[in-house]
Design a protein around this motif. Structure first.
Motif, PDB file in Angstrom:
ATOM      1  N   ARG A 162      -7.131   4.587   4.865  1.00 22.91           N
ATOM      2  CA  ARG A 162      -6.619   3.269   5.196  1.00 22.91           C
ATOM      3  C   ARG A 162      -6.097   3.273   6.623  1.00 22.91           C
ATOM      4  NH1 ARG A 162      -2.036   5.082   6.670  1.00 22.91           N
ATOM      5  NH2 ARG A 162      -0.457   5.723   5.210  1.00 22.91           N
ATOM      6  N   ARG A 163      -5.797   2.109   7.106  1.00 27.16           N
ATOM      7  CA  ARG A 163      -5.230   1.948   8.436  1.00 27.16           C
ATOM      8  C   ARG A 163      -3.721   2.138   8.329  1.00 27.16           C
ATOM      9  NH1 ARG A 163      -6.075  -2.854  12.567  1.00 27.16           N
ATOM     10  NH2 ARG A 163      -4.090  -2.621  13.618  1.00 27.16           N
ATOM     11  N   TRP A 201     -14.158   4.969   6.851  1.00 26.73           N
ATOM     12  CA  TRP A 201     -13.296   5.627   5.869  1.00 26.73           C
ATOM     13  C   TRP A 201     -13.930   6.930   5.420  1.00 26.73           C
ATOM     14  CZ3 TRP A 201     -13.515   0.316   3.333  1.00 26.73           C
ATOM     15  CH2 TRP A 201     -12.442  -0.459   3.717  1.00 26.73           C
ATOM     16  N   GLN A 239     -11.132  -0.606  -1.191  1.00 30.95           N
ATOM     17  CA  GLN A 239     -12.327   0.144  -1.568  1.00 30.95           C
ATOM     18  C   GLN A 239     -12.728  -0.076  -3.014  1.00 30.95           C
ATOM     19  OE1 GLN A 239     -11.376   4.011   0.627  1.00 30.95           O
ATOM     20  NE2 GLN A 239     -13.549   3.663   0.929  1.00 30.95           N
ATOM     21  N   THR A 251      -6.825   4.372  12.499  1.00 31.25           N
ATOM     22  CA  THR A 251      -7.687   3.333  11.925  1.00 31.25           C
ATOM     23  C   THR A 251      -9.066   3.906  11.629  1.00 31.25           C
ATOM     24  OG1 THR A 251      -8.581   2.556  14.037  1.00 31.25           O
ATOM     25  CG2 THR A 251      -6.529   1.546  13.306  1.00 31.25           C
ATOM     26  N   ASN A 254      -5.992   2.882  -0.647  1.00 30.36           N
ATOM     27  CA  ASN A 254      -6.720   1.749  -0.087  1.00 30.36           C
ATOM     28  C   ASN A 254      -7.354   0.978  -1.240  1.00 30.36           C
ATOM     29  OD1 ASN A 254      -8.374  -0.087   1.168  1.00 30.36           O
ATOM     30  ND2 ASN A 254      -9.160   1.370   2.659  1.00 30.36           N
ATOM     31  N   HIS A 263      -7.955   6.962  -2.544  1.00 27.77           N
ATOM     32  CA  HIS A 263      -6.651   7.466  -2.128  1.00 27.77           C
ATOM     33  C   HIS A 263      -6.767   8.923  -1.689  1.00 27.77           C
ATOM     34  CE1 HIS A 263      -6.510   8.807  -6.398  1.00 27.77           C
ATOM     35  NE2 HIS A 263      -5.908   9.834  -5.874  1.00 27.77           N
ATOM     36  N   MET A 268       0.808  -1.197   0.000  1.00 23.44           N
ATOM     37  CA  MET A 268       0.000   0.000   0.000  1.00 23.44           C
ATOM     38  C   MET A 268       0.844   1.251   0.000  1.00 23.44           C
ATOM     39  SD  MET A 268      -3.285  -0.402   2.272  1.00 23.44           S
ATOM     40  CE  MET A 268      -4.448  -1.669   1.998  1.00 23.44           C
TER      41      MET A 268
END
Length: 181
Positions: free
Chosen positions: A139-140, A124, A25, A117, A22, A78, A1
């Motif tokens: 994203r995490r 998100w 998604q 997170t 991410n 993103h 990522m």
């Protein structure tokens, strides 16, 4: 990522850019596209005998749900962060919306956080929580927490966040930024 680009390798580049992506998604976007396809299929090749109203409601419901899911997820596949000498700009998704530009004169400080997170923020996307502030979470992982002079915070998930924090802090030292009046 990891997908990260620097303007150059100098300690304080003129423009620092970063990104977080991410790919999960994209699966949600496929679900949205499938809902839209189902709505179109119902509209084109329907054998409903219950009447027109239930058919129209089903078609409109499937297409509306599909559009919401599709565009809602694509907007946060993103996040791009651009830091120049005067401001920090956050752009989301392929269209670049939502977008937020924060002048460095409004920034009191920047901190690195090792773990942001979606669970901390309620999912998100572009998020706001009264006790935590505002965030762009795609994203995490690692992120930046900006403390603004008005007392608010703004969190962004971005790869190589430690580097971004160092650049922000260096810019704040050289400009001697204080509260904007």
């Amino acid at each position: 990522m990891r997908d990260h680009v620097h303007a150059d390798d100098s300690p304080n580049p003129d423009v620092w850019t970063g990104r977080a992506t991410n790919r999960v998604q994209w699966l949600l976007a496929l679900v949205g596209a499938a809902c839209m396809a189902l709505g179109i299929e119902l509209a084109v090749d329907s054998a409903w005998t219950a009447g027109v109203a239930p058919l129209v409601m089903s078609v409109v419901g499937c297409i509306a749900a599909g559009l919401l899911v599709l565009f809602g997820t694509l907007a946060f596949v993103h996040v791009d962060l651009k830091l120049d000498k005067e401001s920090l700009e956050v752009r989301c998704g392929h269209i670049g919306l939502p977008r937020r530009r924060i002048p460095l004169s409004h920034v009191a400080g920047a901190e690195f956080t090792a773990l942001v997170t979606p669970r901390h923020w309620g999912g998100w996307g572009y998020r706001w929580r009264p006790e935590k502030g505002t965030a762009v979470v795609v994203r995490r992982g690692e992120g930046i927490v900006l403390r603004l002079w008005d007392g608010h915070t703004f969190t962004i998930t971005v790869d190589n966040a430690e580097s971004a924090v160092q650049v922000i802090r260096a810019r704040l030292r050289t400009t001697g930024s204080g509260p904007a009046r």
